[in-house]
Design a protein around this motif. Structure first.
Motif, PDB file in Angstrom:
ATOM      1  N   TRP A 116      -4.336  -1.900  10.165  1.00 38.52           N
ATOM      2  CA  TRP A 116      -4.108  -1.142   9.569  1.00 38.52           C
ATOM      3  C   TRP A 116      -4.784  -1.859   7.740  1.00 38.52           C
ATOM      4  CZ3 TRP A 116      -2.237   3.693  10.264  1.00 38.52           C
ATOM      5  CH2 TRP A 116      -1.808   4.699  11.645  1.00 38.52           C
ATOM      6  N   GLU A 146       1.700 -10.791  15.186  1.00 35.06           N
ATOM      7  CA  GLU A 146       1.594  -9.703  14.083  1.00 35.06           C
ATOM      8  C   GLU A 146       1.176 -10.569  12.663  1.00 35.06           C
ATOM      9  OE1 GLU A 146       5.409  -7.193  15.305  1.00 35.06           O
ATOM     10  OE2 GLU A 146       5.476  -8.198  14.038  1.00 35.06           O
ATOM     11  N   ILE A 189       4.577  -3.428  12.176  1.00 34.82           N
ATOM     12  CA  ILE A 189       3.246  -2.715  13.062  1.00 34.82           C
ATOM     13  C   ILE A 189       3.029  -2.695  14.503  1.00 34.82           C
ATOM     14  CG2 ILE A 189       2.295  -5.157  12.956  1.00 34.82           C
ATOM     15  CD1 ILE A 189      -0.499  -3.129  13.271  1.00 34.82           C
ATOM     16  N   LEU A 227       2.817   2.412  12.639  1.00 33.92           N
ATOM     17  CA  LEU A 227       3.509   1.586  11.030  1.00 33.92           C
ATOM     18  C   LEU A 227       4.084   2.055   9.911  1.00 33.92           C
ATOM     19  CD1 LEU A 227       2.314  -0.232   9.262  1.00 33.92           C
ATOM     20  CD2 LEU A 227       1.637   1.203   8.028  1.00 33.92           C
ATOM     21  N   CYS A 254      -6.089   3.278  10.245  1.00 32.91           N
ATOM     22  CA  CYS A 254      -6.548   2.391  11.401  1.00 32.91           C
ATOM     23  C   CYS A 254      -7.600   1.807  11.876  1.00 32.91           C
ATOM     24  CB  CYS A 254      -6.013   3.418  12.485  1.00 32.91           C
ATOM     25  SG  CYS A 254      -5.518   2.920  14.535  1.00 32.91           S
TER      26      CYS A 254
END
Length: 126
Positions: free
Chosen positions: A36, A60, A72, A83, A98
């Motif tokens: 994102w 992540e 996320i 999210l 996105c």
């Protein structure tokens, strides 16, 4: 044709929560990183969070400004990216995009992502 479609944006008060969703179609992104970004008018797009492809060791990656507040996640089978945002602040107001990469590494650089959705507006009122 690859498509990323965001949903879940809206207006929320300071301290509130929202969950953004992104539906991917046109190809399988299970081995690719997704993430994102967000953008405020007149400013550059800002990295928010990314998640690595299946099997990638770094799972992540978060911007410092959202660590501890945003999470996320992805559902490989449903081709969905999420999210979860809590403790939202006015500074989080932006259009959220996105993104998907061709590679597995969850990078913070916008140029690493070949595929972008149209965006969903998040507005946090004070």
């Amino acid at each position: 044709q690859v498509q990323l479609v965001e949903s879940g944006g809206g207006l929320v008060q300071t301290g509130g929560s929202l969950r953004l969703s992104c539906e991917a179609s046109g190809r399988t992104f299970s081995s690719a990183a997704m993430g994102w970004f967000r953008q405020v008018p007149g400013k550059e797009r800002e990295f928010v969070a990314a998640i690595g492809g299946v099997g990638w060791s770094e799972r992540e990656n978060y911007a410092d400004s959202v660590k501890g507040r945003f999470t996320i996640s992805r559902d490989i089978d449903k081709k969905m990216l999420y999210l979860q945002m809590v403790s939202l602040q006015p500074g989080d107001t932006a259009v959220y995009y996105c993104v998907a990469s061709d590679g597995p590494r969850p990078q913070a650089r916008a140029g690493s992502y070949a595929y972008w959705g149209q965006g969903t507006q998040v507005t946090v009122s004070s």
